[in-house]
Design a protein around this motif. Structure first.
Motif, short mmCIF file in Angstrom:
data_model
loop_
_atom_site.label_atom_id
_atom_site.label_comp_id
_atom_site.label_asym_id
_atom_site.label_seq_id
_atom_site.Cartn_x
_atom_site.Cartn_y
_atom_site.Cartn_z
N VAL A 137 -24.76 -12.73 6.84
CA VAL A 137 -23.32 -12.61 7.12
C VAL A 137 -23.00 -11.16 7.50
O VAL A 137 -22.23 -10.91 8.45
N GLN A 138 -23.59 -10.24 6.76
CA GLN A 138 -23.36 -8.82 7.07
C GLN A 138 -23.88 -8.48 8.47
O GLN A 138 -23.22 -7.78 9.25
N ALA A 139 -25.05 -9.01 8.82
CA ALA A 139 -25.62 -8.76 10.15
C ALA A 139 -24.74 -9.36 11.24
O ALA A 139 -24.54 -8.75 12.30
N VAL A 140 -24.20 -10.56 10.99
CA VAL A 140 -23.31 -11.20 11.98
C VAL A 140 -22.04 -10.36 12.16
O VAL A 140 -21.58 -10.15 13.30
N LYS A 141 -21.48 -9.86 11.07
CA LYS A 141 -20.27 -9.03 11.17
C LYS A 141 -20.56 -7.75 11.96
O LYS A 141 -19.75 -7.34 12.81
N GLU A 142 -21.69 -7.11 11.68
CA GLU A 142 -22.05 -5.90 12.42
C GLU A 142 -22.24 -6.19 13.90
O GLU A 142 -21.82 -5.41 14.76
N THR A 143 -22.86 -7.34 14.20
CA THR A 143 -23.07 -7.72 15.59
C THR A 143 -21.73 -7.98 16.28
O THR A 143 -21.52 -7.60 17.45
N ASP A 144 -20.83 -8.64 15.56
CA ASP A 144 -19.49 -8.89 16.12
C ASP A 144 -18.77 -7.58 16.41
O ASP A 144 -18.11 -7.43 17.45
N LEU A 145 -18.88 -6.63 15.49
CA LEU A 145 -18.24 -5.32 15.71
C LEU A 145 -18.83 -4.62 16.94
O LEU A 145 -18.10 -4.05 17.75
N LYS A 146 -20.14 -4.66 17.07
CA LYS A 146 -20.79 -4.04 18.22
C LYS A 146 -20.36 -4.72 19.51
O LYS A 146 -20.12 -4.06 20.53
N LEU A 147 -20.26 -6.06 19.44
CA LEU A 147 -19.83 -6.81 20.61
C LEU A 147 -18.40 -6.44 20.99
O LEU A 147 -18.08 -6.26 22.18
N GLU A 148 -17.55 -6.29 20.02
CA GLU A 148 -16.16 -5.89 20.28
C GLU A 148 -16.11 -4.49 20.90
O GLU A 148 -15.32 -4.25 21.82
N GLN A 149 -16.97 -3.60 20.37
CA GLN A 149 -16.99 -2.25 20.92
C GLN A 149 -17.47 -2.25 22.38
O GLN A 149 -16.94 -1.53 23.24
N VAL A 150 -18.45 -3.08 22.66
CA VAL A 150 -18.94 -3.16 24.05
C VAL A 150 -17.86 -3.70 24.95
O VAL A 150 -17.65 -3.19 26.05
N LYS A 151 -17.13 -4.70 24.47
CA LYS A 151 -16.04 -5.27 25.28
C LYS A 151 -14.93 -4.25 25.51
O LYS A 151 -14.39 -4.16 26.60
N THR A 152 -14.59 -3.51 24.48
CA THR A 152 -13.51 -2.51 24.63
C THR A 152 -13.97 -1.34 25.51
O THR A 152 -13.19 -0.79 26.25
N ASP A 153 -15.25 -1.00 25.42
CA ASP A 153 -15.77 0.08 26.26
C ASP A 153 -15.78 -0.36 27.72
O ASP A 153 -15.49 0.42 28.63
N ARG A 154 -16.10 -1.60 28.00
CA ARG A 154 -16.11 -2.10 29.35
C ARG A 154 -14.69 -2.25 29.90
O ARG A 154 -14.44 -2.05 31.08
N GLY A 155 -13.79 -2.65 29.01
CA GLY A 155 -12.40 -2.82 29.44
C GLY A 155 -11.73 -1.47 29.73
O GLY A 155 -10.84 -1.35 30.54
N ALA A 156 -12.18 -0.42 29.05
CA ALA A 156 -11.59 0.91 29.24
C ALA A 156 -12.18 1.57 30.49
O ALA A 156 -11.57 2.43 31.06
N SER A 157 -13.35 1.14 30.92
CA SER A 157 -13.91 1.81 32.08
C SER A 157 -13.47 1.25 33.38
O SER A 157 -12.89 0.50 33.86
#
Length: 116
Positions: free
Chosen positions: A96-116
């Motif tokens: 569960v902890q690994a899934v949450k970390e992966t979700d956070l990383k995925l969100e960061q990638v999405k926000t980084d792509r949306g900001a560029s």
């Protein structure tokens, strides 16, 4: 030196012993009859009843031994299952902890792509 005892003298010596033995047999008969009347069971029946009770006690002890062995076996199974359950809970927590970390990383990638 060696006086011989006449048969009549011997009978006179033994007479009180025979009389006491006969009285003891009479008292024993009275006691047996009283026990028989009191319990409704004769001496022979009581012996049979005791034998039956001993057999039942032995059977119960045998069953108890088997039940104890089965109880020990079930406790061992329960301990093994508890250990396995603890391992699975540990793995679940980390997954569960690994899934949450992966979700956070995925969100960061999405926000980084949306900001560029």
């Amino acid at each position: 030196m060696g006086e011989s005892t006449k048969p009549s003298d011997l009978e006179q010596l033994l007479r009180p012993l025979y009389q006491r033995a006969a009285e003891a047999e009479d008292r024993l008969s009275i006691i047996e009859a009283a026990l028989s009347d009191k319990n409704g069971v004769g001496i022979g029946d009581a012996s049979k009843m005791i034998s039956d009770l001993r057999r039942k006690l032995e059977d119960a002890n045998t069953e108890l031994k088997y039940a104890n062995a089965e109880l020990i076996s079930e406790r061992e199974k329960a301990q093994k299952l508890a250990a396995e359950n603890a391992k699975l809970q540990y793995r679940t927590i980390h997954l569960v902890q690994a899934v949450k970390e992966t979700d956070l990383k995925l969100e960061q990638v999405k926000t980084d792509r949306g900001a560029s």
